[in-house]
Design a protein around this motif. Structure first.
Motif, PDB file in Angstrom:
ATOM      1  N   UNK A 314       3.063 -13.411  11.592  1.00 57.24           N
ATOM      2  CA  UNK A 314       2.881 -12.033  12.060  1.00 57.24           C
ATOM      3  C   UNK A 314       3.496 -11.020  11.101  1.00 57.24           C
ATOM      4  N   UNK A 315       4.754 -11.214  10.718  1.00 51.55           N
ATOM      5  CA  UNK A 315       5.434 -10.189   9.930  1.00 51.55           C
ATOM      6  C   UNK A 315       4.911 -10.121   8.496  1.00 51.55           C
ATOM      7  N   UNK A 316       4.604 -11.263   7.912  1.00 49.62           N
ATOM      8  CA  UNK A 316       4.041 -11.200   6.569  1.00 49.62           C
ATOM      9  C   UNK A 316       2.609 -10.674   6.591  1.00 49.62           C
ATOM     10  N   UNK A 317       1.892 -10.942   7.656  1.00 46.04           N
ATOM     11  CA  UNK A 317       0.555 -10.358   7.789  1.00 46.04           C
ATOM     12  C   UNK A 317       0.641  -8.849   7.970  1.00 46.04           C
ATOM     13  N   UNK A 318       1.626  -8.396   8.751  1.00 47.22           N
ATOM     14  CA  UNK A 318       1.810  -6.961   8.953  1.00 47.22           C
ATOM     15  C   UNK A 318       2.102  -6.260   7.630  1.00 47.22           C
ATOM     16  N   UNK A 319       3.007  -6.803   6.859  1.00 44.06           N
ATOM     17  CA  UNK A 319       3.417  -6.151   5.608  1.00 44.06           C
ATOM     18  C   UNK A 319       2.293  -6.184   4.573  1.00 44.06           C
ATOM     19  N   UNK A 320       1.734  -7.361   4.338  1.00 43.14           N
ATOM     20  CA  UNK A 320       0.667  -7.456   3.346  1.00 43.14           C
ATOM     21  C   UNK A 320      -0.564  -6.666   3.778  1.00 43.14           C
ATOM     22  N   UNK A 431       0.579   4.662  -9.989  1.00 47.28           N
ATOM     23  CA  UNK A 431      -0.211   3.625  -9.328  1.00 47.28           C
ATOM     24  C   UNK A 431       0.129   2.238  -9.849  1.00 47.28           C
ATOM     25  N   UNK A 432       0.720   2.161 -11.047  1.00 47.05           N
ATOM     26  CA  UNK A 432       1.029   0.856 -11.638  1.00 47.05           C
ATOM     27  C   UNK A 432       2.117   0.120 -10.858  1.00 47.05           C
ATOM     28  N   UNK A 433       3.287   0.739 -10.580  1.00 47.99           N
ATOM     29  CA  UNK A 433       4.284  -0.006  -9.779  1.00 47.99           C
ATOM     30  C   UNK A 433       3.790  -0.332  -8.378  1.00 47.99           C
ATOM     31  N   UNK A 434       2.929   0.521  -7.797  1.00 44.30           N
ATOM     32  CA  UNK A 434       2.367   0.192  -6.483  1.00 44.30           C
ATOM     33  C   UNK A 434       1.548  -1.092  -6.557  1.00 44.30           C
ATOM     34  N   UNK A 435       0.616  -1.162  -7.520  1.00 43.05           N
ATOM     35  CA  UNK A 435      -0.235  -2.352  -7.639  1.00 43.05           C
ATOM     36  C   UNK A 435       0.583  -3.570  -8.029  1.00 43.05           C
ATOM     37  N   UNK A 436       1.583  -3.381  -8.893  1.00 45.30           N
ATOM     38  CA  UNK A 436       2.476  -4.481  -9.286  1.00 45.30           C
ATOM     39  C   UNK A 436       3.195  -5.038  -8.062  1.00 45.30           C
ATOM     40  N   UNK A 437       3.780  -4.155  -7.263  1.00 44.78           N
ATOM     41  CA  UNK A 437       4.498  -4.603  -6.074  1.00 44.78           C
ATOM     42  C   UNK A 437       3.596  -5.234  -5.048  1.00 44.78           C
ATOM     43  N   UNK A 438       2.380  -4.707  -4.932  1.00 40.91           N
ATOM     44  CA  UNK A 438       1.411  -5.238  -3.970  1.00 40.91           C
ATOM     45  C   UNK A 438       1.096  -6.700  -4.275  1.00 40.91           C
ATOM     46  N   UNK A 439       0.824  -7.005  -5.542  1.00 36.38           N
ATOM     47  CA  UNK A 439       0.493  -8.385  -5.897  1.00 36.38           C
ATOM     48  C   UNK A 439       1.721  -9.289  -5.781  1.00 36.38           C
ATOM     49  N   UNK A 440       2.902  -8.788  -6.183  1.00 32.79           N
ATOM     50  CA  UNK A 440       4.130  -9.591  -6.046  1.00 32.79           C
ATOM     51  C   UNK A 440       4.362  -9.959  -4.580  1.00 32.79           C
ATOM     52  N   UNK A 441       4.198  -8.980  -3.703  1.00 34.68           N
ATOM     53  CA  UNK A 441       4.378  -9.226  -2.270  1.00 34.68           C
ATOM     54  C   UNK A 441       3.379 -10.249  -1.763  1.00 34.68           C
ATOM     55  N   UNK A 442       2.108 -10.073  -2.097  1.00 31.69           N
ATOM     56  CA  UNK A 442       1.074 -10.947  -1.553  1.00 31.69           C
ATOM     57  C   UNK A 442       1.191 -12.367  -2.094  1.00 31.69           C
ATOM     58  N   UNK A 443       1.502 -12.496  -3.380  1.00 33.41           N
ATOM     59  CA  UNK A 443       1.660 -13.834  -3.957  1.00 33.41           C
ATOM     60  C   UNK A 443       2.796 -14.584  -3.275  1.00 33.41           C
ATOM     61  N   UNK A 444       3.906 -13.904  -3.066  1.00 33.55           N
ATOM     62  CA  UNK A 444       5.030 -14.527  -2.360  1.00 33.55           C
ATOM     63  C   UNK A 444       4.636 -14.942  -0.952  1.00 33.55           C
ATOM     64  N   UNK A 445       3.905 -14.064  -0.259  1.00 35.57           N
ATOM     65  CA  UNK A 445       3.513 -14.357   1.118  1.00 35.57           C
ATOM     66  C   UNK A 445       2.623 -15.587   1.188  1.00 35.57           C
ATOM     67  N   UNK A 446       1.662 -15.685   0.267  1.00 32.21           N
ATOM     68  CA  UNK A 446       0.756 -16.845   0.261  1.00 32.21           C
ATOM     69  C   UNK A 446       1.529 -18.126  -0.008  1.00 32.21           C
ATOM     70  N   UNK A 447       2.356 -18.117  -1.048  1.00 33.54           N
ATOM     71  CA  UNK A 447       3.121 -19.318  -1.382  1.00 33.54           C
ATOM     72  C   UNK A 447       4.055 -19.705  -0.242  1.00 33.54           C
TER      73      UNK A 447
END
Length: 527
Positions: A314-320, A431-447
C-alpha cells in the motif's frame, strides 16, 4: 485457511505404471516411479548429468526420484544458468515492450490541438485519449500478472502484443472520438502485460544479488517511453497529423514483436511442467478441480487484496503512484507552460523540452546501478558470510531514500522558475532531479517488493502497484489546466512539492521497521 495466502507451487510430478501423470494438486516432492522413463541424453555445460539422461529401465516399483525441482545448482534449464547474453536478451525484450506501451501515453499529447479540431471537443475532453489509455494500462495487470504465474511469461507477451497493435491500428483509423477512446482503452489494456510481467521475468532470470542492474534497465525503458514520446509526437503532430502518432506506436511495437519471437519461457513451474511432459508424463486433472470462485479470487482479486491489506504494497504504491501521477501531469503542464509567453514555443519545440525528463531517467538508472555496486553488494556479501542466502530486502531502499529528495527539490525548482519566467534552460534543469528521483524511488520499490514477496506473489504485488500508479496517471492530467489556471504555475507545482515532502519518510520508515512489518504479512515473505 485464507485463500488469498495460497501461492503458486512448483508443479508436482508423479509417474503412473502406464502413462505417468502430473497431479497439479499434490504437495509432496517425491513420487514412486514405475516402468521406464525415456532417456534424452542431455548434459549441462558443466558436464553434470541432467535428470533427462537418466535411463530408468532398472527402476524398481518403489524407487523415488525428486522430479519437481532443478537438478542441482548447475541445471541448464534453470534461467539463472543461461549464458549472460541470453539472459540479457530476455531482459531487453520486455523492456522494449514496456517502452512501446508507455511511449503510447505521451506521444499523443502534442496532437491535442489536432484532436480538438477534428473531433470538435474541448482540451479536457481531448485529454481523455491519454487518460483512458493510461487507465487501461493500470487495469490490465490485474489479469495478466496472475495469468503469467499460471501459464508462463512468454505466452502473455506473445498474445498481448498483436492485440495491442490491432487496437492501436483501430485508434488510428477512428472517425469518431468515442471509437478512438474505446480503441485507446483496449490498446492500453492489452499492452500492459509487459509492464506487469517484466518484473517477474527479471526475478526468473537473475538471483536477488544480480537483480538490480537488470531491474534498472527494465525500469528505465517504461520511463524513457513517456520521455521520448512527446519528442517524436511533437514533430509528427506538427508535420503529419495526429493519426501518425498511432502509426509510430504500431511500427515500434511490430519491430519489437518480431525481435521477441525467439524468446524462451523463463518461469520455473512452467519450465518444469514442460520438462516433465517431454519425459513422458501427462497432466492429470484434479479429481475435483479448483472452484471457479477460488480461481477468480486467487488469480484476479489477489493483487487488489494485497494493495489494501499489505502495508508494504500500500505505502509504496501510494508513493510511486503520486510520483508517477506528477510525471503524467507534466504531459499537460509542459504544453501549458511553454506555449505561453515568455517561452511561446512551437509544438515540436515543446516536445523537445521532455529531453530533460529523459536525462533524469538516465541519471536515475546510473545511480541505481552505482548504489547496488557500492552498498547492496557489500550487504549481500556480509549476509553470505553470516550463513544467509541474501541480504535483507530493506537494503534495496537506499535509492528511494535519496531519490525522494530529488522529487521534492525538482518540483519547487521547476515550478518557481516557470512562474518567474526564468530562461527555459534553467527552468528545465529543475525537471532533471524530479525525473532522477522518480526512477530511483520506483526502482527501489520494485526491487523491494520482489525481494519481499518473491517471484510468485511479487508479480501480483507489482500488478497492484501498477493499478495504483496508472490510475493516478490517468487522473492527474485531467485537472492540470484548471489547477494551473486557478493557483498559478508556482503555487500549483508547490502544492505537489508539499505532498511529496509528506511522503519522504515512507522509505525511511520501511528501512528501519521493515523486518517487523514483514513479520506480520499475510503472504509468504523473505525472512
Amino acid at each position: 485457511m485464507n485463500i488469498f495466502n495460497n501461492h503458486t507451487r512448483d508443479e508436482e510430478v508423479v509417474s503412473d505404471a502406464e502413462k505417468g501423470d502430473i497431479n497439479e494438486e499434490n504437495t509432496g516432492s517425491e513420487y514412486e516411479l514405475e516402468g521406464r522413463l525415456p532417456a534424452t541424453k542431455i548434459r549441462s555445460s558443466e558436464g553434470i548429468p541432467s535428470i533427462r539422461e537418466q535411463d530408468m529401465s532398472d527402476a524398481t516399483p518403489q524407487q523415488k526420484v525428486n522430479a519437481t525441482d532443478w537438478n542441482g545448482i548447475n541445471d541448464p534449464d534453470n534461467p539463472h544458468n543461461w549464458p549472460m547474453s541470453q539472459r540479457v536478451y530476455h531482459t531487453v525484450i520486455p523492456s522494449l515492450f514496456g517502452f512501446a506501451v508507455t511511449f503510447g501515453t505521451s506521444v499523443y499529447t502534442p496532437a491535442l490541438a489536432d484532436i480538438m479540431h477534428e473531433f470538435k471537443v474541448s482540451r479536457t475532453i481531448a485529454l481523455l485519449g491519454l487518460a483512458i489509455y493510461t487507465l487501461g494500462i493500470g487495469v490490465g495487470p490485474i489479469i495478466t500478472a496472475p495469468l503469467s504465474e499460471g501459464h508462463g511469461r512468454k505466452v502473455v507477451y506473445m498474445i498481448s502484443s498483436p492485440i495491442f497493435m490491432l487496437f492501436t491500428m483501430g485508434a488510428g483509423l477512428s472517425n469518431t472520438f468515442a471509437g478512438f477512446c474505446v480503441c485507446r482503452f483496449f490498446a492500453g489494456l492489452s499492452g500492459s502485460p509487459a509492464l506487469a510481467v517484466g518484473a517477474g521475468t527479471n526475478a526468473d532470470l537473475f538471483p536477488p544479488q544480480q537483480r538490480a542492474v537488470a531491474a534498472s534497465l527494465f525500469l528505465m525503458a517504461p520511463f524513457a517511453g513517456p520521455s521520448l514520446g512527446p519528442i517524436v509526437g511533437g514533430f509528427v503532430a506538427q508535420y503529419k497529423g495526429w493519426r501518425w502518432t498511432q502509426w509510430c506506436m504500431l511500427f515500434i511495437t511490430l519491430v519489437i514483436f518480431i525481435g521477441a519471437l525467439p524468446m524462451k519461457e523463463t518461469y520455473k513451474p512452467i519450465i518444469l511442467k514442460k520438462r516433465a511432459k517431454m519425459l513422458g508424463y501427462h497432466i492429470k486433472p484434479s479429481a475435483e478441480g479448483p472452484s471457479l470462485k477460488r480461481t477468480i479470487i486467487l488469480k484476479y482479486a489477489r493483487p487488489m487484496h494485497m494493495l489494501f491489506t499489505e502495508p508494504t504494497v500500500f505505502f509504496f504504491s501510494l508513493y510511486t503512484s503520486f510520483a508517477f501521477g506528477v510525471l503524467f501531469l507534466f504531459f499537460a503542464a509542459f504544453p501549458y507552460i511553454f506555449s505561453r509567453p515568455p517561452y511561446s514555443m512551437t509544438v515540436s519545440q515543446i516536445g523537445l523540452t521532455f529531453i530533460a525528463i529523459g536525462i533524469g531517467v538516465l541519471l536515475g538508472g546510473i545511480t541505481c546501478v552505482i548504489i547496488d555496486r557500492k552498498y547492496y553488494q557489500k550487504k549481500h556479501q556480509e549476509a553470505l558470510s553470516e550463513g544467509r542466502s541474501h541480504a535483507d530486502p530493506e537494503h534495496r531502499l537506499y535509492s528511494a531514500m535519496i531519490g525522494s529528495w530529488g522529487i521534492f527539490i525538482g518540483l519547487f525548482w521547476f515550478g518557481w522558475c516557470a512562474e518567474k519566467g526564468v530562461h527555459w534552460a534553467a527552468t528545465l534543469l529543475g525537471a532533471i532531479p524530479f525525473a532522477w528521483g522518480n526512477l530511483c524511488l520506483f526502482t527501489s520499490a520494485v526491487l523491494y517488493l520482489v525481494d519481499v514477496y518473491g517471484p510468485l506473489n511479487g508479480s501480483s504485488a507489482m500488478a497492484a502497484n501498477g493499478v495504483s500508479r496508472y490510475g493516478l496517471g490517468a487522473v492527474f492530467p485531467l485537472f492540470t489546466f484548471q489547477m494551473y489556471e486557478t493557483l498559478g504555475i508556482g503555487w500549483a507545482t508547490s502544492l505537489l512539492g508539499f505532498l511529496s515532502l509528506v511522503m519522504i519518510p515512507i522509505p525511511y520508515l520501511f528501512f528501519k521497521r521493515g523486518t517487523a512489518i514483514r513479520a506480520r504479512s499475510k503472504y509468504p515473505v523473505a525472512t
